[in-house]
Write an enzyme that holds these catalytic residues in place. Structure first.
Site, PDB file in Angstrom:
ATOM      1  CB  THR A 123      -0.924   0.012   1.228  1.00  0.00           C
ATOM      2  OG1 THR A 123      -1.707  -1.171   1.235  1.00  0.00           O
ATOM      3  CG2 THR A 123      -1.841   1.220   1.209  1.00  0.00           C
ATOM      4  CD  GLU A 124       3.356   3.120  -4.061  1.00  0.00           C
ATOM      5  OE1 GLU A 124       2.951   4.129  -4.676  1.00  0.00           O
ATOM      6  OE2 GLU A 124       4.296   2.400  -4.451  1.00  0.00           O
ATOM      7  N   GLY A 338     -25.581  -5.157  26.735  1.00  0.00           N
ATOM      8  CA  GLY A 338     -26.235  -3.915  27.127  1.00  0.00           C
ATOM      9  C   GLY A 338     -25.214  -2.819  27.412  1.00  0.00           C
ATOM     10  CD  GLU A 362      -3.487  -9.320   3.278  1.00  0.00           C
ATOM     11  OE1 GLU A 362      -2.628 -10.034   2.748  1.00  0.00           O
ATOM     12  OE2 GLU A 362      -3.213  -8.545   4.216  1.00  0.00           O
ATOM     13  CD  GLU A 366     -16.165  -1.503   0.254  1.00  0.00           C
ATOM     14  OE1 GLU A 366     -17.188  -1.644   0.952  1.00  0.00           O
ATOM     15  OE2 GLU A 366     -15.000  -1.530   0.731  1.00  0.00           O
TER      16      GLU A 366
END
Length: 382
Positions: A123-124, A338, A362, A366
Site C-alpha cells: 500500500t502507498e 447492554g 488486505e 469492495e
C-alpha cells in the site's frame, strides 16, 4: 478438511497459550498500545513464525487449513498477535514458492525461528487498494537497483528484518503490472521507518509508513531472480493473506460469541437468564450460524490453496464474509451485554474496535467483491 495429528496438537498448543498466557494479560498491552515483546518471544519459541516454512529449513510446515486454525486461535486471544505472524507468513510462503535456492537458504531458516521477522509492503499513500497506481520504483543501478518511494500501513515495520516490497522495475512495460517485481529488502541506509500510526484497534503491533530514498539492493534481491514477475507472485501471496485475514476475523468473532453466550447465561432479567428472551436468543442463534458459515468458507479456500488451484475467488469470499460477520457479531455481543458492552471492563468493546481492520485490510471488501465478480464471470463464460 481434516488436520493431521501433528496439526491438531499445534492448534491445541496455540489455544493453551492463548487461554493461559494471552487472555489474562492482554489489557496490560492493548490499553496503552504497548508492543507485546514477551508474547512475541514466546511465539518464536513455540514455532508460530515457522508455520509455513518447509521442515527442511526448520519450519513447522503445516497446511494452510492448520495455519488458518492457528491464526483463529491467536485472534481469539488478541487479534494483534495474529497480525504479528500475518505478513511474515505471506513472505515465508512467497520465498518458499518462488524464491531461488539461495534466497530460501538465506532467509527461511532464520524466518522459521523468528530470528528474522518479515513484512510485506504494498500500500502507498493515496493509492490504497489501487496497486496499479504504484509509484515506488527500483531503477537499475550498477549491479543492483536503487529504490525510491514510500509505502504506508506496513504492519510490524519497526520490528522486521526483511521487507517484501512490490515495486516498479520497468516503467515502460505494458500492461503496467508486467513491470512490477518483488524485492527482498533488508533495513539499511536509504530506508526510513516512521513512528507508529495511531489506530482505533489492532493495537500493540505497529503500523508505519516506510520511505525508500535511494535504498540500494543487489540483483539477488529480486524474488525468484527474474524481474517482472512480482504482480503474479504477490497475487498468489494475497490468496494466503486473505485466508489469514478471514481467520483473524473468525477469531475475533468467536471471542465475541463466546463472551455473549457466557453473559447471556449469567445475566438475568424478569426472573430468567436473558438468553431465554427471544430477542437475545435469536441474536445468539444468528451469530453462531454466521460464524459456522464463515469458518466453512475459510477452510474451503485453505483447502483449495493446498491443492495448488487458483483460489482468489474463494479467498475473497472467505475474507469478505468472515470480516463482515465478525463486525456484526461484535456489535451483537455489545447489544447482548447492554450498557456493560460499552464499558472497557468487558472485552467486547475491544472486539468491536479490532473487527473493522479485517474489512478494510488486505484489500477492502469492495475490492473483494470486484475480485469475486470477475472470477465468477471468468470461470463461467458463455
Amino acid at each position: 478438511m481434516t488436520l493431521t495429528d501433528h496439526e491438531r496438537q499445534m492448534v491445541a498448543l496455540v489455544a493453551e497459550f492463548v487461554d493461559e498466557r494471552v487472555r489474562p494479560r492482554v489489557r496490560e498491552f492493548e490499553a496503552d498500545d504497548v508492543y507485546p515483546a514477551e508474547f512475541i518471544e514466546e511465539m518464536k519459541k513455540l514455532g508460530f513464525f515457522g508455520l509455513l516454512a518447509p521442515a527442511e529449513y526448520g519450519g513447522v510446515d503445516v497446511s494452510t487449513a492448520c495455519f488458518a486454525r492457528v491464526t483463529e486461535e491467536l485472534a481469539r486471544g488478541w487479534m494483534s498477535l495474529a497480525g504479528a505472524i500475518g505478513g511474515h507468513s505471506v513472505i515465508t510462503y512467497l520465498i518458499k514458492t518462488f524464491g531461488t535456492a539461495e534466497q530460501r537458504e538465506k532467509y527461511l531458516p532464520r524466518m522459521a525461528e523468528g530470528a528474522i521477522r518479515a513484512t510485506m509492503a504494498l500500500t502507498e499513500p493515496g493509492g490504497g487498494s489501487d496497486l496499479q497506481a504504484m509509484r515506488t520504483q527500483a531503477v537499475p543501478d550498477g549491479d543492483g537497483y536503487s529504490v525510491t518511494g514510500s509505502k504506508t500501513w506496513i504492519s510490524n515495520a519497526a520490528h522486521s528484518g526483511l521487507i517484501g516490497l512490490l515495486c516498479i522495475t520497468d516503467r515502460d512495460a505494458s500492461p503496467r503490472h508486467r513491470g512490477m517485481s518483488m524485492l527482498l529488502v533488508e533495513p539499511g541506509d536509504g530506508l526510513t521507518i516512521s513512528k507508529k500510526l495511531p489506530k482505533l484497534g489492532y493495537r500493540g503491533v505497529e503500523a508505519c509508513e516506510i520511505v525508500f530514498d535511494d535504498r540500494r539492493v543487489g540483483v539477488d534481491a529480486v524474488l525468484g531472480g527474474t524481474p517482472g514477475q512480482g504482480w503474479a507472485q504477490m497475487m498468489r501471496g494475497l490468496e494466503v493473506g486473505r485466508v489469514q485475514v478471514a481467520a483473524r476475523a473468525l477469531g475475533v468473532g468467536q471471542a465475541a460469541l463466546n463472551d455473549a453466550v457466557r453473559y447471556a447465561q449469567e445475566r438475568e432479567t424478569f426472573g430468567k437468564p436473558i438468553w431465554r428472551h427471544q430477542s437475545v436468543g435469536n441474536l445468539l442463534a444468528d451469530m453462531a450460524t454466521k460464524m459456522s458459515a464463515a469458518r466453512l468458507l475459510t477452510l474451503d479456500a485453505a483447502e483449495r490453496l493446498d491443492s495448488g488451484e487458483r483460489a482468489d475467488m474463494e479467498a475473497g469470499m472467505a475474507k469478505l464474509f468472515a470480516s463482515e460477520t465478525a463486525m456484526q457479531v461484535a456489535l451483537d455481543a455489545i447489544r447482548i451485554h447492554g450498557g456493560y458492552g460499552y464499558s472497557k471492563e468487558y472485552d467486547v468493546e475491544r472486539y468491536f474496535r479490532d473487527a473493522p481492520l479485517m474489512i478494510v485490510g488486505e484489500g477492502t471488501n469492495e475490492i473483494q467483491r470486484n475480485v469475486i465478480a470477475s472470477q465468477l464471470i471468468a470461470r463461467n463464460r458463455i
